[in-house]
Design a protein around this motif. Structure first.
Motif, PDB file in Angstrom:
ATOM      1  N   ASP A 122       7.227  -3.715   4.353  1.00  0.00           N
ATOM      2  CA  ASP A 122       6.126  -3.043   3.916  1.00  0.00           C
ATOM      3  C   ASP A 122       4.776  -4.162   4.363  1.00  0.00           C
ATOM      4  O   ASP A 122       5.117  -5.393   3.832  1.00  0.00           O
ATOM      5  CB  ASP A 122       5.993  -2.808   2.446  1.00  0.00           C
ATOM      6  N   PRO A 123       3.630  -3.808   4.832  1.00  0.00           N
ATOM      7  CA  PRO A 123       2.763  -4.818   5.199  1.00  0.00           C
ATOM      8  C   PRO A 123       1.979  -5.515   3.822  1.00  0.00           C
ATOM      9  O   PRO A 123       1.390  -6.615   4.194  1.00  0.00           O
ATOM     10  CB  PRO A 123       1.774  -4.003   5.996  1.00  0.00           C
ATOM     11  N   MET A 124       2.116  -4.952   3.006  1.00  0.00           N
ATOM     12  CA  MET A 124       1.471  -5.471   1.914  1.00  0.00           C
ATOM     13  C   MET A 124       2.422  -6.678   1.187  1.00  0.00           C
ATOM     14  O   MET A 124       1.636  -7.681   0.544  1.00  0.00           O
ATOM     15  CB  MET A 124       1.345  -4.536   0.496  1.00  0.00           C
ATOM     16  N   THR A 132       0.721 -11.885  -6.037  1.00  0.00           N
ATOM     17  CA  THR A 132       1.272 -11.430  -4.600  1.00  0.00           C
ATOM     18  C   THR A 132       2.039 -10.600  -4.415  1.00  0.00           C
ATOM     19  O   THR A 132       3.263 -10.315  -5.343  1.00  0.00           O
ATOM     20  CB  THR A 132       1.866 -12.751  -3.824  1.00  0.00           C
ATOM     21  N   VAL A 133       1.962  -9.546  -3.779  1.00  0.00           N
ATOM     22  CA  VAL A 133       2.979  -8.205  -3.782  1.00  0.00           C
ATOM     23  C   VAL A 133       4.238  -8.672  -3.003  1.00  0.00           C
ATOM     24  O   VAL A 133       4.131  -9.125  -1.910  1.00  0.00           O
ATOM     25  CB  VAL A 133       2.409  -7.381  -2.756  1.00  0.00           C
ATOM     26  N   PHE A 150      -4.292  -1.264   3.572  1.00  0.00           N
ATOM     27  CA  PHE A 150      -3.920  -0.260   4.429  1.00  0.00           C
ATOM     28  C   PHE A 150      -3.493  -0.652   5.699  1.00  0.00           C
ATOM     29  O   PHE A 150      -3.298   0.256   6.470  1.00  0.00           O
ATOM     30  CB  PHE A 150      -5.491   0.509   4.511  1.00  0.00           C
ATOM     31  N   ALA A 151      -3.320  -2.045   5.953  1.00  0.00           N
ATOM     32  CA  ALA A 151      -2.874  -2.567   7.185  1.00  0.00           C
ATOM     33  C   ALA A 151      -1.443  -1.973   7.547  1.00  0.00           C
ATOM     34  O   ALA A 151      -0.492  -1.739   6.759  1.00  0.00           O
ATOM     35  CB  ALA A 151      -2.739  -4.193   7.154  1.00  0.00           C
ATOM     36  N   GLY A 152      -1.136  -1.825   8.892  1.00  0.00           N
ATOM     37  CA  GLY A 152       0.354  -1.754   9.292  1.00  0.00           C
ATOM     38  C   GLY A 152       0.665  -0.130   9.382  1.00  0.00           C
ATOM     39  O   GLY A 152      -0.326   0.467   9.338  1.00  0.00           O
ATOM     40  N   ASP A 153       2.038   0.064  10.042  1.00  0.00           N
ATOM     41  CA  ASP A 153       2.466   1.200  10.431  1.00  0.00           C
ATOM     42  C   ASP A 153       2.790   2.040   9.029  1.00  0.00           C
ATOM     43  O   ASP A 153       3.648   1.309   8.231  1.00  0.00           O
ATOM     44  CB  ASP A 153       3.497   0.965  11.422  1.00  0.00           C
TER      45      ASP A 153
END
Length: 228
Positions: free
Chosen positions: A138-140, A51-52, A126-129
């Motif tokens: 960070d969305p990851m 998991t990131v 690729f999700a998020g702003d």
């Protein structure tokens, strides 16, 4: 701002390194390293589950390094962690995979097609702003992005004999990525007991000879074995 659910998710993710530590380490490594094209880098850490858990970059802004390299770094971390074991079996770097995944005229190359086995989750990557990329938000973070990369830049992280995660670096040549990842891991003190996950740079790297192709300006590459 993170939602309460998102904040709780992030807080529950164990990590071998904090985002601040990773950011400091990638900045120091990028400054110290003179190989490759002198680019900036993305660095991504995953925990033992893949998991990131931390994302950082070395440039002044999110666009100071190749944006594409963010998810490549995540996949490198996932690959190295997922193919490394506790000592004495030990670590496997993404650089060590190169020779085994190339098509062989005679057939039988043992890992040909490996990169298709664990595809990257593009929705998570690729999700998020974009403005949150490389930050604590960070969305990851908290996502198992996956992916398989078979060239330099991914290393497993260790505490003593125990594998505890991985770090992936991307943004320059594959050799420079490995060199900077090696510096990051060393500075964090999360090295395996036996440094067997070096990059073997070879001008004749083939499925038969193994090794990793040489890169521009690679003579100072950290964590390498003898080259030709």
């Amino acid at each position: 701002m993170s939602s309460p659910v998102r904040a709780a998710e992030e807080a529950s993710v164990s990590c071998p390194v904090t985002q601040s530590e990773l950011r400091t380490a990638v900045n120091r490594a990028a400054t110290a390293d003179s190989t490759g094209l002198n680019n900036h880098f993305w660095a991504v850490a995953v925990n033992r589950s893949g998991t990131v858990c931390a994302v950082a970059f070395s440039g002044a802004t999110v666009y100071s390094q190749w944006l594409l390299s963010r998810q490549i770094a995540a996949a490198k971390a996932f690959t190295a962690n997922g193919l490394s074991l506790d000592a004495p079996k030990g670590p496997l770097s993404t650089a060590q995979l190169y020779g085994f995944v190339q098509p062989s005229p005679s057939g039988g190359n043992p890992l040909f097609g490996l990169e298709g086995g664990n595809v990257l989750d593009s929705n998570a990557a690729f999700a998020g702003d974009v403005s949150t990329f490389g930050t604590v938000n960070d969305p990851m973070v908290g996502k198992r992005v996956g992916g398989t990369i078979t060239f330099g830049g991914g290393l497993a992280l260790y505490r003593g004999n125990t594998a505890i995660g991985g770090v992936g670096v991307s943004g320059d040549t594959a050799c420079a990525d490995h060199s900077v990842a090696w510096r990051i891991r060393t500075s964090l003190g999360l090295v395996p007991p036996s440094l067997t996950d070096t990059i073997t740079l070879s001008s004749s790297a083939t499925p038969t000879t193994g090794g990793h192709p040489r890169c521009p300006n690679d003579s100072g590459t950290q964590g390498q074995t003898a080259t030709n």
